[in-house]
Motif scaffolding. Structure first.
Motif, PDB file in Angstrom:
ATOM      1  N   MET A 193      12.221  -0.741  -0.437  1.00 42.59           N
ATOM      2  CA  MET A 193      11.118  -0.309  -0.391  1.00 42.59           C
ATOM      3  C   MET A 193      10.512  -0.335   1.107  1.00 42.59           C
ATOM      4  N   PRO A 194       9.903   0.672   1.556  1.00 43.20           N
ATOM      5  CA  PRO A 194       9.235   0.530   2.921  1.00 43.20           C
ATOM      6  C   PRO A 194       7.955  -0.655   2.906  1.00 43.20           C
ATOM      7  N   ALA A 195       7.994  -1.196   4.174  1.00 43.98           N
ATOM      8  CA  ALA A 195       6.862  -2.279   4.076  1.00 43.98           C
ATOM      9  C   ALA A 195       5.517  -1.771   3.709  1.00 43.98           C
ATOM     10  N   PRO A 196       5.012  -0.688   4.276  1.00 45.47           N
ATOM     11  CA  PRO A 196       3.610  -0.398   3.881  1.00 45.47           C
ATOM     12  C   PRO A 196       3.366  -0.166   2.462  1.00 45.47           C
ATOM     13  N   LEU A 197       4.617   0.376   1.565  1.00 43.31           N
ATOM     14  CA  LEU A 197       4.303   0.481   0.046  1.00 43.31           C
ATOM     15  C   LEU A 197       4.242  -0.929  -0.392  1.00 43.31           C
TER      16      LEU A 197
END
Length: 329
Positions: free
Chosen positions: A266-270
């Motif tokens: 999962m991407p860090a911003p999510l």
């Protein structure tokens, strides 16, 4: 009239909310750009501890993130079926799972076949808190104390006890109890707390280790007798009930933890958006009150703190399971 301190607190809350909403922007634009609901997989049947916590926290997350959070109960195989669905989902923030000490630390050591590796196949998002395990008997039982139960178990080797399932933290509590008391107990695994409690109330089985939220109403109504709690401290919901350590088992302590995980990658911003929404929900007084009254202790964390806990507990519980010869197959 508002004081300067009140104004500062209001501004701080507004700033925190703005930060969460800013982080939520990539979540709202995930996948194909549509406003898909967030599927919150609870790998156990409805009505238990995990269901209560997920629905309470999920509702507040939805308000913060501005999109529905739908609870998806997928019980079976000690939570493995539901968490496998999370592991195989797209890492776009639209599927998260309610992981636990059992699914993400204990199960790989007691199931012969695992469809996922909790150390590699998930993204840690944040802790939700800890639960209390209660050792209980029917109200009419002649067993009044932990010492009585130990005596009964020694007089009748193989004494049965119920839990909500093989491989659960309650199963682990029973194994640790047998080790600490030098008794031989027979584990009776049910598919959830509900059917196990029904048999306990009907005197089909004489004792049970259960997560407190499911059993608390029956204890408060006088239908079940709580002998002790498994954690390091007494439960605020049952202040008159001793810990197992206080009841004669020095050093005994087991406090199940629960957290939110997403698929690996999962991407860090999510992750940051979801973590902020979880922590904001857990900080709300009405959420704290509801969960504490149910026997759950809310406690948030950073994603890294949950990741570290998962790895540490994986190693620790592997040692416990091997020494006890635990198996869920």
């Amino acid at each position: 009239m508002p004081t300067s301190l009140d104004r500062r607190r209001s501004l701080a809350r507004l700033a925190a909310t703005a930060a969460v909403l800013a982080l939520a922007l990539p979540l709202a634009q995930a996948a194909d750009g549509s406003q898909k609901p967030i599927r919150f997989v609870v790998p156990y049947t409805a009505g238990g501890t995990t269901d209560l916590v997920a629905r309470t926290v999920g509702q507040k997350m939805a308000e913060t993130l501005g999109r529905p959070v739908v609870i998806d109960n997928r019980g079976g195989a000690g939570g493995n079926i539901g968490m496998d669905a999370v592991a195989k989902a797209a890492p776009d923030g639209t599927t998260i799972g309610f992981g636990a000490i059992s699914t993400n630390a204990l199960n790989p050591h007691i199931y012969k076949s695992m469809a996922f590796d909790p150390r590699k196949d998930f993204t840690a998002i944040g802790l939700l808190g800890t639960s209390t395990i209660v050792l209980e008997v029917p109200a009419a039982s002649p067993v009044k104390t932990v010492a009585d139960l130990v005596a009964a178990a020694k007089a009748k080797p193989g004494l049965p006890y119920a839990t909500a399932g093989a491989g659960t933290s309650m199963h682990l509590a029973g194994v640790m109890f047998a080790q600490a008391t030098g008794t031989e107990l027979t584990h009776v695994a049910y598919k959830g707390s509900g059917p196990a409690i029904n048999d306990l109330l009907g005197n089909t089985v004489g004792a049970m280790f259960d997560n407190l939220p499911a059993s608390l109403p029956h204890i408060q109504a006088g239908r079940l007798r709580a002998l002790a709690v498994a954690g390091p401290q007494r439960s605020p919901a049952l202040p008159g009930v001793p810990t197992l350590a206080e009841a004669g088992l020095p050093g005994y302590a087991l406090e199940p933890w629960f957290g939110v995980y997403g698929p690996a990658g999962m991407p860090a911003p999510l992750v940051q958006a979801l973590n902020a929404a979880i922590n904001e929900a857990l900080a709300l007084p009405e959420v704290k009150e509801k969960l504490v009254q149910a026997g759950f202790t809310p406690r948030g964390s950073t994603p890294q703190e949950l990741a570290t806990l998962t790895q540490t507990e994986y190693q620790r519980l592997g040692d416990v399971a091997r020494r006890a010869g635990m198996s869920a197959d």
